[in-house]
Design a protein around this motif. Structure first.
Motif, PDB file in Angstrom:
ATOM      1  N   THR A 196      52.193  75.424   1.369  1.00 27.38           N
ATOM      2  CA  THR A 196      52.956  75.217   2.412  1.00 27.38           C
ATOM      3  C   THR A 196      52.723  73.730   3.069  1.00 27.38           C
ATOM      4  OG1 THR A 196      53.345  77.558   3.051  1.00 27.38           O
ATOM      5  CG2 THR A 196      53.564  75.853   4.998  1.00 27.38           C
ATOM      6  N   GLN A 197      51.356  73.544   3.048  1.00 24.66           N
ATOM      7  CA  GLN A 197      51.104  72.064   3.252  1.00 24.66           C
ATOM      8  C   GLN A 197      51.472  71.034   2.422  1.00 24.66           C
ATOM      9  OE1 GLN A 197      46.677  72.261   3.607  1.00 24.66           O
ATOM     10  NE2 GLN A 197      46.740  74.245   4.620  1.00 24.66           N
ATOM     11  N   PHE A 198      51.563  71.587   1.160  1.00 22.95           N
ATOM     12  CA  PHE A 198      52.471  70.515   0.190  1.00 22.95           C
ATOM     13  C   PHE A 198      53.808  70.632   0.548  1.00 22.95           C
ATOM     14  CE2 PHE A 198      49.071  72.109  -3.369  1.00 22.95           C
ATOM     15  CZ  PHE A 198      48.050  71.205  -2.805  1.00 22.95           C
ATOM     16  N   TYR A 199      54.413  71.505   0.794  1.00 20.19           N
ATOM     17  CA  TYR A 199      55.848  71.557   1.127  1.00 20.19           C
ATOM     18  C   TYR A 199      55.927  70.484   2.528  1.00 20.19           C
ATOM     19  CZ  TYR A 199      60.215  73.256   2.688  1.00 20.19           C
ATOM     20  OH  TYR A 199      61.502  73.268   2.894  1.00 20.19           O
ATOM     21  N   VAL A 200      54.974  70.710   3.375  1.00 16.97           N
ATOM     22  CA  VAL A 200      55.204  69.640   4.590  1.00 16.97           C
ATOM     23  C   VAL A 200      55.013  68.120   4.090  1.00 16.97           C
ATOM     24  CG1 VAL A 200      54.287  69.002   6.802  1.00 16.97           C
ATOM     25  CG2 VAL A 200      54.388  71.331   6.256  1.00 16.97           C
ATOM     26  N   ILE A 201      54.235  67.957   3.362  1.00 20.22           N
ATOM     27  CA  ILE A 201      54.027  66.612   2.745  1.00 20.22           C
ATOM     28  C   ILE A 201      55.208  65.980   1.878  1.00 20.22           C
ATOM     29  CG2 ILE A 201      52.739  65.020   1.344  1.00 20.22           C
ATOM     30  CD1 ILE A 201      50.178  66.701   2.043  1.00 20.22           C
ATOM     31  N   GLY A 202      55.720  67.318   1.013  1.00 20.10           N
ATOM     32  CA  GLY A 202      56.878  66.906   0.127  1.00 20.10           C
ATOM     33  C   GLY A 202      58.176  66.525   0.858  1.00 20.10           C
ATOM     34  N   ALA A 203      58.158  67.297   1.995  1.00 21.90           N
ATOM     35  CA  ALA A 203      59.441  67.185   2.906  1.00 21.90           C
ATOM     36  C   ALA A 203      59.473  65.952   3.544  1.00 21.90           C
ATOM     37  CB  ALA A 203      59.566  68.272   3.874  1.00 21.90           C
ATOM     38  N   VAL A 204      58.453  65.274   3.829  1.00 18.99           N
ATOM     39  CA  VAL A 204      58.296  63.933   4.341  1.00 18.99           C
ATOM     40  C   VAL A 204      58.720  63.232   3.529  1.00 18.99           C
ATOM     41  CG1 VAL A 204      56.917  62.356   5.330  1.00 18.99           C
ATOM     42  CG2 VAL A 204      56.553  64.544   6.099  1.00 18.99           C
ATOM     43  N   ILE A 205      58.326  63.129   2.178  1.00 17.33           N
ATOM     44  CA  ILE A 205      58.599  61.968   1.178  1.00 17.33           C
ATOM     45  C   ILE A 205      59.993  62.340   0.726  1.00 17.33           C
ATOM     46  CG2 ILE A 205      58.077  61.663  -1.278  1.00 17.33           C
ATOM     47  CD1 ILE A 205      55.257  62.630  -0.788  1.00 17.33           C
ATOM     48  N   LEU A 206      60.701  63.580   0.554  1.00 19.83           N
ATOM     49  CA  LEU A 206      61.800  63.868   0.180  1.00 19.83           C
ATOM     50  C   LEU A 206      62.821  62.965   1.203  1.00 19.83           C
ATOM     51  CD1 LEU A 206      61.735  67.297  -1.157  1.00 19.83           C
ATOM     52  CD2 LEU A 206      62.156  65.146  -2.462  1.00 19.83           C
ATOM     53  N   VAL A 207      62.463  63.252   2.367  1.00 17.44           N
ATOM     54  CA  VAL A 207      63.491  62.747   3.679  1.00 17.44           C
ATOM     55  C   VAL A 207      63.370  61.414   3.585  1.00 17.44           C
ATOM     56  CG1 VAL A 207      63.795  62.497   6.109  1.00 17.44           C
ATOM     57  CG2 VAL A 207      63.312  64.733   4.982  1.00 17.44           C
ATOM     58  N   LEU A 208      62.189  60.733   3.435  1.00 15.41           N
ATOM     59  CA  LEU A 208      62.090  59.225   3.423  1.00 15.41           C
ATOM     60  C   LEU A 208      62.738  58.791   2.128  1.00 15.41           C
ATOM     61  CD1 LEU A 208      60.389  56.867   4.663  1.00 15.41           C
ATOM     62  CD2 LEU A 208      58.493  57.369   3.151  1.00 15.41           C
TER      63      LEU A 208
END
Length: 508
Positions: free
Chosen positions: A270-282
Motif C-alpha cells: 500500500t505504501q508503494f501504491y501511494v508512492i506509485g500513484a504520485v509518480i503516475l499522476v505526475l
C-alpha cells in the motif's frame, strides 16, 4: 455502452421508440456489473410486457416490447451483496481486455509458495525433533523454502505492473477525466491521486479488518487455553496497535509491536501504491520528472539496503532469511525495487500495446537469461561463502534482479512469445483461484496457527507430515478465502464500480 444509451435518449420521441428502448435495455444490461440474468436484472418477467395499441385505426397490434427497469443507486448497492452474483464474478473463466492474463498464473504459484514457506516456519516452531530441521536445511532443494522471500517480490512486481498498465490505459481512454470534472494542473492531479487512494483503501480494508478481528479473538483464546504459546503476541498487539494496520503503517514500527506479522506485505504494498500513484499522476504531464523521481528512489533503495546489510554483517547464504526482519525484510525502503520495475514494465506494455516483433534469437536468449537468473537466485548460493561486500550487494540487488527476470516472462507471454509457459500461466482454470488470492494471503497464517495450536503434543517433523500439512492448509485456506471474498471483497469491488464517476454518468 454509453453511445447506445445516448442514442436511445436522443431518439426517444421517434415512432420506433419501442425498438430503441429494447436496444437500450441491451446496452444498459452491459453496464450492470453484477452478472444477473437479463430476465431478473433488466426485464421484470412476462408481467412487464405491454401491448402498444397506438395504431388501432390500422387494425393491427404492434409487437410487444419489454419494460426496462432502471436500477436506483440503492438497489444496485443492495445487489452487490448477492451471493449468486458474486460467485459468478469470482468463478468467471474470462478476463477483461485490459488485463494481463499471465499475472493470474504467477499469482497462484506465488501464493502456494508463500503458504509452503509459512507452513514450514510454523511447524518447525512446534516440533519435537528440531535436529531434523538442521538436516533438512542442508539439502539442495530446501533452498526453495529458504529463498521464499522471492515469492513476495513477485507480488510486489505484479502490483506495480498492473497499477501502471491500467492507469495509463484508463487515462488514455479519458476515463480519469470523470474524476477531475474539468479541472487542470495541480487540482486535477490531486483529484486523481485521491481517487486512486480511496479506491485502494476501500478495496482492501473490509476483508483485512475482518481477518484482523478473527486473529485477535482466536489468539487471545489460544493464549489462555492452548498447551503452546502463540508464535507472536497478537493477543496483546492487536487490541493496542490495530490502528497501525488500519492506516497501513505497521511496518514503520518495531516488529515486536506488530499485529498480524504477515500483514507487513499489505502495508508495504500500500505504501508503494501511494508512492506509485504520485509518480503516475505526475507522469501524465511531466513524464521526465516522474522518471527521474522513480530512478532516484530506486537507487536510494538499493544503496540503503546494501548499507544496512553491510553494517549488520548479513550473509544471505547462511543466515535465517528472517534474521534481519526488523531492519531489511519488512521495511518499505529495502523492498521497493520490484514494484518500480513492475511499473516500468507496465508502461512499456502500454506504449507498445502488447505488440512487439522479436527474432527467434532474441526469444531464445531472453528465455535462457530469464531462466538462468531465476534459478541462480534460488539455488546459486548453495553452500557458498560471500565476502561482506558481495553479501551486501546480493541483499541489495537480488530482489530487483528477480523482478527483471519475471519481466521477460510477462513481456514474452503478453506479446505472443510465451508458448507453453503462457498457456499454463494464462489457463482459465486459474482465474477463480487468482481472484481470491488476497483473502488467502490474509487468512492462511491463521489456518496454520489453528492447526498447530489445537494439538495436545508437538509435531514430529517428517517429509510426509509436512506434505500433508501443507496440502491441508492450502486447500482449507482457499475454501475459507472464497467465503470471505464472496462476503466482503466482491461486494466492495462491485459497489466501487457502481459509485465510480464513469458509472454514475452512464446511468443518470
Amino acid at each position: 455502452m454509453t453511445n447506445a444509451y445516448r442514442q436511445a435518449q436522443d431518439k426517444d420521441s421517434n415512432k420506433d421508440s419501442d425498438t430503441l428502448l429494447l436496444l437500450y435495455s441491451v446496452a444498459f444490461q452491459g453496464r450492470v456489473y453484477l452478472p444477473v440474468p437479463a430476465a431478473e436484472a433488466i426485464i421484470n418477467g412476462p408481467q412487464s410486457l405491454t401491448i402498444n395499441n397506438n395504431n388501432d385505426h390500422e387494425g393491427s397490434l404492434r409487437s410487444a416490447s419489454p419494460k426496462v427497469h432502471k436500477f436506483s443507486v440503492f438497489e444496485e448497492l443492495l445487489l452487490s451483496f448477492s451471493v449468486q452474483a458474486n460467485v459468478k464474478v469470482i468463478c468467471d473463466n474470462k478476463v477483461g481486455g485490459d488485463t494481463i492474463s499471465t499475472v493470474h498464473g504467477l499469482r497462484v504459484i506465488s501464493m502456494a509458495w508463500v503458504i509452503l514457506g509459512h507452513t514450514c516456519i510454523t511447524t518447525f516452531k512446534y516440533s519435537d525433533n528440531m535436529e531434523y530441521r538442521k538436516v533438512v536445511e542442508k539439502k539442495f532443494l530446501f533452498q526453495t523454502i529458504t529463498n521464499g522471500a522471492f515469492s513476495v517480490d513477485t507480488f510486489f512486481f505484479m502490483g506495480g505492473l498492473l497499477v501502471s498498465f491500467l492507469y495509463f490505459r484508463t487515462n488514455a481512454k479519458g476515463d480519469l477525466n470523470k474524476l477531475t470534472q474539468g479541472t487542470r494542473g495541480i487540482v486535477a492531479g490531486g483529484l486523481k491521486f485521491i481517487g486512486l487512494l480511496m479506491y485502494r483503501f476501500c478495496r482492501l480494508t473490509a476483508p483485512y479488518m475482518f481477518v484482523l478481528g478473527v486473529v485477535q479473538v482466536t489468539m487471545k483464546w489460544f493464549h489462555s487455553n492452548s498447551v503452546f504459546e502463540p508464535p507472536t503476541a497478537d493477543h496483546y498487539n492487536c487490541p493496542n496497535y490495530w490502528w497501525r494496520n488500519f492506516l497501513y503503517i505497521n511496518t514503520l514500527f518495531p516488529v515486536d509491536q506488530m499485529c498480524m506479522i504477515w500483514s507487513w506485505y499489505v502495508a508495504d504494498d500500500t505504501q508503494f501504491y501511494v508512492i506509485g500513484a504520485v509518480i503516475l499522476v505526475l507522469a501524465t504531464n511531466h513524464f521526465k520528472i516522474a522518471t527521474f523521481l522513480m530512478t532516484t528512489l530506486l537507487l536510494s533503495s538499493w544503496l540503503t539496503t546494501g548499507y544496512i546489510a553491510l553494517i549488520n554483517n548479513h550473509m544471505p547464504s547462511s543466515d535465517d532469511p528472517l534474521a534481519l526482519f526488523d531492519k531489511i525484510y519488512d521495511k518499505p525502503w529495502t523492498r521497493l525495487g520490484p514494484y518500480f520495475i513492475g511499473m516500468s514494465v507496465g508502461y512499456f506494455l502500454f506504449k507498445t500495446d502488447c505488440k512487439i516483433k522479436m527474432s527467434k534469437t532474441t526469444i531464445c536468449v531472453g528465455w535462457l537469461l530469464s531462466s538462468a537468473c531465476l534459478l541462480s537466485l534460488l539455488y546459486g548460493l548453495y553452500e557458498a561463502e560471500l565476502s561482506p561486500i558481495m553479501a551486501a550487494a546480493y541483499s541489495s540487488l537480488s530482489h530487483s534482479l528477480w523482478a527483471l527476470a519475471l519481466s521477460w516472462i510477462v513481456v514474452a507471454c503478453s506479446t505472443g512469445y510465451g508458448g507453453y509457459v503462457n498457456s499454463i500461466l494464462s489457463a482459465p482454470i486459474l482465474y477463480p483461484i487468482s481472484r481470491i488470492t488476497y483473502c488467502a494471503y490474509l487468512l492462511h497464517p491463521l489456518i496454520i496457527r489453528l492447526t498447530a495450536m489445537n494439538l495436545d503434543s508437538p509435531f514430529h517433523l517428517g517429509k510426509y507430515t509436512m506434505m500433508i500439512t501443507f496440502l491441508g492448509v492450502l486447500v482449507l485456506s482457499y475454501v475459507l478465502s472464497f467465503i470471505i471474498s464472496v462476503s466482503f471483497e466482491a461486494p466492495i469491488v462491485t459497489m466501487l464500480k457502481i459509485l465510480s464517476p464513469k458509472k454514475r454518468k452512464c446511468i443518470q
